[in-house]
Write an enzyme that holds these catalytic residues in place. Sequence first.
Site, PDB file in Angstrom:
ATOM      1  N   SER A   7       0.830  -1.203   0.000  1.00  0.00           N
ATOM      2  CA  SER A   7       0.000   0.000   0.000  1.00  0.00           C
ATOM      3  C   SER A   7       0.863   1.249   0.000  1.00  0.00           C
ATOM      4  CB  SER A   7      -0.907   0.012   1.237  1.00  0.00           C
ATOM      5  OG  SER A   7      -1.566   1.257   1.348  1.00  0.00           O
ATOM      6  N   MET A  65     -12.171   4.739  -1.184  1.00  0.00           N
ATOM      7  CA  MET A  65     -12.867   5.017   0.074  1.00  0.00           C
ATOM      8  C   MET A  65     -13.504   6.401  -0.057  1.00  0.00           C
ATOM      9  SD  MET A  65     -10.223   3.412   2.865  1.00  0.00           S
ATOM     10  CE  MET A  65      -8.720   3.409   1.888  1.00  0.00           C
ATOM     11  N   GLY A 139      -9.594   4.371   6.617  1.00  0.00           N
ATOM     12  CA  GLY A 139      -9.346   5.801   6.765  1.00  0.00           C
ATOM     13  C   GLY A 139      -7.919   6.163   7.110  1.00  0.00           C
ATOM     14  N   GLY A 142      -1.548   2.062   9.401  1.00  0.00           N
ATOM     15  CA  GLY A 142      -0.851   1.803  10.648  1.00  0.00           C
ATOM     16  C   GLY A 142      -1.705   1.313  11.794  1.00  0.00           C
ATOM     17  N   ASP A 172      -7.187  -6.140   4.074  1.00  0.00           N
ATOM     18  CA  ASP A 172      -6.495  -4.856   4.116  1.00  0.00           C
ATOM     19  C   ASP A 172      -6.625  -4.291   5.519  1.00  0.00           C
ATOM     20  OD1 ASP A 172      -5.454  -2.335   3.774  1.00  0.00           O
ATOM     21  OD2 ASP A 172      -6.941  -1.660   2.322  1.00  0.00           O
ATOM     22  N   GLY A 173      -5.465  -4.080   6.165  1.00  0.00           N
ATOM     23  CA  GLY A 173      -5.450  -3.463   7.480  1.00  0.00           C
ATOM     24  C   GLY A 173      -4.685  -4.271   8.503  1.00  0.00           C
ATOM     25  N   GLY A 174      -3.535  -3.766   8.898  1.00  0.00           N
ATOM     26  CA  GLY A 174      -2.751  -4.445   9.924  1.00  0.00           C
ATOM     27  C   GLY A 174      -2.116  -5.744   9.473  1.00  0.00           C
ATOM     28  N   GLY A 194       1.022  -2.386   4.204  1.00  0.00           N
ATOM     29  CA  GLY A 194       1.560  -1.036   4.110  1.00  0.00           C
ATOM     30  C   GLY A 194       2.874  -0.880   4.847  1.00  0.00           C
ATOM     31  N   SER A 195       2.787  -0.588   6.147  1.00  0.00           N
ATOM     32  CA  SER A 195       4.002  -0.364   6.930  1.00  0.00           C
ATOM     33  C   SER A 195       4.864  -1.613   7.024  1.00  0.00           C
ATOM     34  CB  SER A 195       3.638   0.138   8.335  1.00  0.00           C
ATOM     35  OG  SER A 195       2.678  -0.709   8.955  1.00  0.00           O
TER      36      SER A 195
END
Length: 227
Positions: A7, A65, A139, A142, A172-174, A194-195
């Site tokens: 991401s 989004m 939104g 991280g 998607d997310g964490g 992402g991170s």
Amino acid sequence: MALINPSILSADFARLAEEAKAVEGADWLHVDVMDNHFVPNLTLGAPVVEALSKATDTPLDLHLMIEDPDRWAPQYIEAGAGSVTFHAEAAAAPVRLAREIRAKGARASMALKPATPVEPFEDLLPELDMLLIMTVEPGFGGQAFLDIMLPKIRRTRELIAKHGLEMWLQVDGGVSAATIERCAEAGADVFVAGSAVYGADDPAKAVRDLRAQAESATAAAGWGCAH
């Protein structure tokens, strides 16, 4: 085969072309488009997507989004997106929108927020190429992974199998080295990180390592996936 989609929300926005090149071994590049209405954050729009698509050979996985995706999704395909994800909570006519995205040559995908159940959309699944289960509230990058989403991922994989569909199931997310195996075991086969990628010393190696973890967990789970 597991797909890893880094991401760019976690990348350096001042160096997007270089950041895209840093993960050239990735399957797709995940691009979050936020409008500060559907989610409380503002990111980038179609002109940046178009510039990014010209700067990388990695296909772009757009996650809208935004409010009124029925109106705005087509312009992101024209800007170079190979896959476009709209939110079920925002689309006025999801079947029509999915068909329009496909007709314009992109993969059609729908996203569900953590509190949105998948079951009401069972009959719509054949219209989609991918379903995205959000494993954080959309939104911001991280955020910590929500383990309570794992049963939802399993139920979605069961629905895909029930209808004999060849659609992808994205999370998607964490997503990180600490969580990706749980996601894969539950039935996900496309992973937005992402991170976990851009925070690594070697982003390309992070992509390879995450893919290996996911494929190992998938093999152990036995449900299998093919792209």
